[in-house]
Design an enzyme around this catalytic site. Structure first.
Site, short mmCIF file in Angstrom:
data_model
loop_
_atom_site.label_atom_id
_atom_site.label_comp_id
_atom_site.label_asym_id
_atom_site.label_seq_id
_atom_site.Cartn_x
_atom_site.Cartn_y
_atom_site.Cartn_z
N HIS A 158 0.84 -1.21 0.00
CA HIS A 158 0.00 0.00 0.00
C HIS A 158 0.87 1.25 0.00
CE1 HIS A 158 -3.17 -2.82 1.30
NE2 HIS A 158 -3.99 -1.94 0.75
N LYS A 162 -0.61 4.90 4.48
CA LYS A 162 -1.48 3.94 5.20
C LYS A 162 -0.99 3.76 6.63
CE LYS A 162 -3.83 -0.51 4.82
NZ LYS A 162 -5.14 0.06 5.22
N1 LIG Z 1 -12.74 -1.36 2.87
C1 LIG Z 1 -12.20 -0.86 1.75
O1 LIG Z 1 -12.54 -1.24 0.61
C2 LIG Z 1 -11.17 0.23 1.88
C3 LIG Z 1 -10.84 0.66 3.13
N2 LIG Z 1 -9.99 1.73 3.28
C4 LIG Z 1 -9.81 2.19 4.65
O2 LIG Z 1 -10.52 3.42 4.81
C5 LIG Z 1 -9.88 4.22 5.82
C6 LIG Z 1 -9.61 5.61 5.27
O3 LIG Z 1 -8.66 5.52 4.22
P1 LIG Z 1 -8.20 6.84 3.42
O4 LIG Z 1 -9.38 7.50 2.80
O5 LIG Z 1 -7.06 6.41 2.57
O6 LIG Z 1 -7.66 7.72 4.64
P2 LIG Z 1 -7.55 9.32 4.76
O7 LIG Z 1 -6.64 9.57 5.89
O8 LIG Z 1 -7.25 9.91 3.43
O9 LIG Z 1 -9.04 9.75 5.14
C7 LIG Z 1 -9.61 9.57 6.41
C8 LIG Z 1 -10.50 10.77 6.67
O10 LIG Z 1 -11.26 10.54 7.86
C9 LIG Z 1 -11.32 11.77 8.55
N3 LIG Z 1 -11.64 11.59 9.96
C10 LIG Z 1 -10.87 11.03 10.93
N4 LIG Z 1 -11.51 11.10 12.11
C11 LIG Z 1 -12.71 11.70 11.89
C12 LIG Z 1 -13.81 12.05 12.72
N5 LIG Z 1 -13.81 11.81 14.04
N6 LIG Z 1 -14.87 12.65 12.13
C13 LIG Z 1 -14.90 12.89 10.80
N7 LIG Z 1 -13.88 12.59 9.98
C14 LIG Z 1 -12.80 11.98 10.51
C15 LIG Z 1 -9.95 12.41 8.34
O11 LIG Z 1 -9.96 13.80 8.61
C16 LIG Z 1 -9.70 12.07 6.88
O12 LIG Z 1 -10.22 13.06 6.02
C17 LIG Z 1 -8.63 3.42 6.23
O13 LIG Z 1 -8.94 2.67 7.38
C18 LIG Z 1 -8.39 2.49 5.04
O14 LIG Z 1 -7.68 1.35 5.36
C19 LIG Z 1 -9.45 2.38 2.23
C20 LIG Z 1 -9.73 1.98 0.95
C21 LIG Z 1 -10.61 0.84 0.68
O1 LIG Z 2 -5.72 2.07 3.21
C1 LIG Z 2 -5.94 1.77 2.01
O2 LIG Z 2 -5.60 2.49 1.08
C2 LIG Z 2 -6.66 0.51 1.73
N1 LIG Z 2 -7.13 -0.15 2.74
C3 LIG Z 2 -7.86 -1.36 2.71
C4 LIG Z 2 -7.11 -2.44 3.43
O3 LIG Z 2 -6.61 -2.18 4.54
O4 LIG Z 2 -7.06 -3.57 2.95
C5 LIG Z 2 -8.31 -1.74 1.32
C6 LIG Z 2 -7.42 -1.33 0.20
O5 LIG Z 2 -6.42 -2.29 0.02
C7 LIG Z 2 -6.87 0.07 0.34
#
Ligand SMILES: NC(=O)C1=CN([C@@H]2O[C@H](COP(=O)(O)OP(=O)(O)OC[C@H]3O[C@@H](n4cnc5c(N)ncnc54)[C@H](O)[C@@H]3O)[C@@H](O)[C@H]2O)C=CC1
Ligand SMILES: O=C(O)C1=N[C@H](C(=O)O)C[C@H](O)C1
Length: 269
Positions: A158, A162
């Site tokens: 990643h 991350k």
């Molecule tokens: N399940 C899936 O398919 C995927 C999961 N993810 C997960 O999603 C999460 C976020 O990933 P990204 O967008 O890359 O991170 P990022 O850091 O770009 O975005 C997270 C956002 O959440 C906000 N945030 C944090 N605490 C908050 C609160 N109390 N209230 C409102 N907003 C709050 C932050 O200010 C930030 O804008 C991670 O845990 C990642 O692993 C990411 C991509 C795919």
């Molecule tokens: O943090 C990310 O970017 C992603 N998080 C998810 C994970 O923890 O598997 C899904 C995806 O791979 C991107």
């Protein structure tokens, strides 16, 4: 338009938050009715479309989740564990479907989400893409077909920003391999090897994490035996795959009974 499900995006300024805003606005299947960010964030009060550098979308970013959730049929949440637990309680209070993409959740977080799911629909998956969920099923089937002469190793990669490891996806894949073998992942997992580790334990499920650059998400499941290897690979090149899956989950959840579901339920896999 007014009868389309209204969706709130939490963490709206994040990598996934912005992708979700674009996906929902362009979908024709749902309305964007709220965008939530943490208190003190520079985008609070601004129109989300303008804050993202485009035209107005008619939704101002707020730091008041409860007020936003009260207007919504679903909340899509890719934020951080502490925030997700708070949103789970508030979404249940508002009887809105809570789609959780956040990873890095620990047992205490999961218990609180389980409690919220007694009152509302929760769809949670460490990866919302169709391709990864297919890979999970394949991993389970192959692990069931092969004995412990085949070592299972999962390698995930990643982007440098991350914050959690192993990835939620790697844990899904590890769990699938463990289920296929009829063992418990917590007992079989070997992650973060370093130093004089000794020879590999028979039956271990290894997980290794790479972090660098702008890698969206890559996962290999390696089944390695003497003289041959089977390698399953998923490469994500665009976060739109996760956003599309999350929107699909939010729409699917409208007809579901309270409880906790995953993308296998949504995709019928
Ligand atoms: N399940 C899936 O398919 C995927 C999961 N993810 C997960 O999603 C999460 C976020 O990933 P990204 O967008 O890359 O991170 P990022 O850091 O770009 O975005 C997270 C956002 O959440 C906000 N945030 C944090 N605490 C908050 C609160 N109390 N209230 C409102 N907003 C709050 C932050 O200010 C930030 O804008 C991670 O845990 C990642 O692993 C990411 C991509 C795919
Ligand atoms: O943090 C990310 O970017 C992603 N998080 C998810 C994970 O923890 O598997 C899904 C995806 O791979 C991107």
């Amino acid at each position: 338009m007014a009868d389309l499900p209204g969706i709130v995006v939490t963490g709206a300024s994040g990598r996934m938050g912005q992708m979700l805003v674009r996906t929902i606005a362009a979908s024709g299947k749902a309305r964007l009715v709220g965008c939530v960010e943490r208190a003190g964030h520079g985008w609070i009060g601004q129109d989300i479309g303008v804050a993202m550098g485009g035209g107005p979308l008619g939704v101002a970013v707020t730091d008041d989740p409860l007020e936003a959730f009260a207007r919504a049929q679903a909340v899509i949440d890719f934020t951080a564990p502490a925030a997700t637990v708070e949103f789970a309680a508030l979404a249940a209070q508002a009887r809105a479907v809570h789609v959780i993409g956040t990873t890095g959740l620990e047992a205490a977080h999961l218990a609180k989400i389980e409690a919220a799911a007694r009152h509302a629909v929760v769809v949670r998956a460490g990866n919302m893409s169709l391709g990864v969920n297919l890979l999970v099923r394949l991993t389970q089937k192959i692990a069931a077909a092969l004995d412990e002469d085949w070592d299972v190793e999962i390698v995930e990669a990643h982007h440098r920003m991350k914050v959690d490891a192993p990835s939620g996806t790697a844990l899904m894949l590890g769990r699938a391999a463990a289920e296929g073998r009829g063992v418990d992942l917590d007992a079989a997992m070997d992650s973060g090897r370093h130093g004089i580790t000794g020879a590999r334990q028979r039956g271990a499920i290894g997980i290794a994490a790479v972090r660098g650059g702008d890698i969206v998400g890559e996962h290999d499941v390696i089944f390695a035996a003497d003289g041959e290897r089977v390698i399953l690979r998923h490469v994500a090149t665009d976060r739109a795959i996760f956003a599309r899956g999350a929107l699909r989950a939010a729409l699917w959840g409208q007809g579901a009974k309270p409880g906790q579901y995953d993308m296998m339920d949504v995709l019928g896999l």
